[in-house]
Design a protein around this motif. Structure first.
Motif: not given
Lengths: 347, 347
Positions: A183-194
């Protein structure tokens, strides 16, 4: 026929018909003792003598439990069913019947609803659950799926949280923390942090664990049939929170052994990438739906062998102690108190 | 202790404890065969041999099914339970267990939640239902209550919609249309289309029927035990819609007799006040939760006597005919087709 229609042009009856059309055969329902399924005021089923009923319900709410950028529609359906099944697994019971209550925002197309139902039935059919009823209503804004599952268990054999005994060993049936990291990964992708270039493909197992967790029905059955499992819980919140529940119900304490906690290689790798200890996800992440239980030291080899025969992981991660609460022993032998700070939808 | 706390400061466990605290005794649960109630992953209950299980679920959503100006919090709880019970009544079954799934907006105080639960338990305790589980989650905006009810019925005796026979008489167990008229009254008061001076106090029975409908459990049991009832449905939508369901399931038609449809005196009076025919509410209003069924002419006196002994109304309102669909014969003998336009949450 109804694909793409907006909800307002359908009546509830036609919608339910359409969503459940040809998903389960009469034969399949007959085998499970269904006398009357969807299509009357209530469903009717045959029970077996010598067994007791196990019942649970669980709700998933859009924006609280899922979002379009964390879950596909099929996954929403699959996970709603799987998370309910996990509660049946934690009793050592056999799941049999499901009722699905859906509150649907007007802007949802039947196309999307069909995808949700595809996922629901994928999970139900795999675990041989008859979908026998439900309710479909409009929702002002957000999708709300509530599922009730009914299962069967041998009389007076259901596994509770309340029977852990001092000196028992504590076990889990698989890796923990992966769903929360996914979930953390998906949220970071969404927020363009990754950025996509940064993300090795091998984090996908974490995402899969978040979207399509596997309820441990088989493990629950092995534990019940062994008649040697003392206490059992499913890890829907973090390990610390679930351990606390067993400790409180059984009036004991848990001492986890940090070096024995299994860490999924991709969880470790993702933790390194973003600079977070895998232990945080293991203790305080949720929705892995593994089982957490206790068994006496004398019986552990027997149970370990049964799990090995079935190809299901079985990790001993600590022991039951008289000192109340949950504690962790680190690699140097230092013991610290673990706070009950599992995933809580009200925080 | 928790009264007035905002939800965000509570964890789910404490909230559930608080809402269910001292509402039902262990003795009461034991009598109903509850082995494990609220407080583990799932509930466990004992079933009786020779019986089958009946299951149904039903959801009420804020702004769709109720609003603060149409329902008090206690009524919301009461009606959520009552509407579910009605589906059990329509099978002729005995309700036994309830699971409550609640999605709660952050702005709801535990004070309000306790009122909702007060209503829920008022209804559950009156009808002797054990509340054995549920789920409590956050909601982004609106309150959502989903209840699953599990009941028991003598094996192969449950009453379906599908057994109506040509020449049967059609009956209802009480007045219809009152709930919809009560809602209309509440909405008109809210919109100030009716001034308080205009409203005789005797419209309160209509409001009560909307807020606190009585599920016809006893009537359902009389009908099942008589073994003479052919088809049964509860009137949760309008009479026309519910009649259509029986007709479609049984492959027959209904011919209602307009002069035999019972009209509640307050319904007639309210209709006169606002210039609307009571028949509109009877045919197309919803949520009265009376039963609608069919019985052969030869058996009707026997059943009528049983209802009279129990002090429950029994109105013969038409008959089953071979011509498909629902029709109405007016006072002059003219017959017209009735369209299936019941209350539908998707319109």
């Amino acid at each position: 026929m109804l694909v793409g229609d907006s909800l307002s042009s359908l009546d509830e009856f036609a919608l339910i018909q359409s969503l459940n059309y040809k998903k389960q055969s009469n034969n399949f329902h007959n085998k499970l003792g269904v006398i009357k399924g969807i299509g009357d005021d209530a469903a009717v089923v045959q029970t077996r003598s010598g067994s007791q009923l196990v019942m649970t319900c669980d709700t998933m709410v859009e924006t609280i439990h899922f979002n379009p950028y964390t879950m596909l529609d099929e996954d929403v359906g699959y996970k709603a069913m799987a998370s309910n099944l996990s509660d049946i697994a934690a009793m050592g019971a056999i799941p049999k019947y499901a009722l699905i209550s859906l509150s649907i925002p007007k802007h949802y197309s039947t196309f999307r609803l069909k995808k949700i139902y595809k996922g629901l039935y994928e999970c139900a059919n795999y675990f041989e659950i008859a979908v026998i009823g439900g309710d479909t209503t409009k929702s002002p804004k957000h999708l709300n799926i509530s599922i009730t599952l009914v299962g069967e268990v041998e009389s007076n054999q259901a596994l509770f949280r309340s029977n852990a005994k001092v000196n028992d060993l504590v076990f889990t049936t698989g890796y923990l923390g992966c769903s929360a990291a996914g979930l953390d990964y998906l949220l970071k992708v969404k927020q363009k942090q990754l950025m996509l270039g940064q993300i090795p493909m091998n984090f996908l197992p974490l995402v899969k664990q978040h979207r399509r967790p596997t309820p441990q029905i088989k493990a629950g059955r092995i534990l019940l049939q062994s008649r040697r499992c003392h206490a059992l819980n499913d890890v829907s919140d973090g390990l610390s929170s679930e351990a606390s529940e067993i400790c409180e119900a059984s009036n004991v304490g848990f001492l986890f052994d940090e070096v024995k906690l299994p860490i999924h290689p991709q969880l470790r790798e993702y933790g390194q990438l973003i600079g977070k200890s895998p232990l945080d996800w293991i203790m305080y992440g949720g929705e892995d739906y593994q089982l957490l239980g206790t068994v006496s030291k004398a019986d552990v080899v027997h149970i370990q062998n049964r799990f090995q025969q079935e190809g299901i992981p079985f990790f001993i991660v600590g022991e039951v102690v008289a000192q109340k609460g949950v504690q962790m022993k680190d690699a140097y032998g230092n013991i610290k108190k673990i706070h009950k700070k599992g995933y809580n939808h009200f925080n």
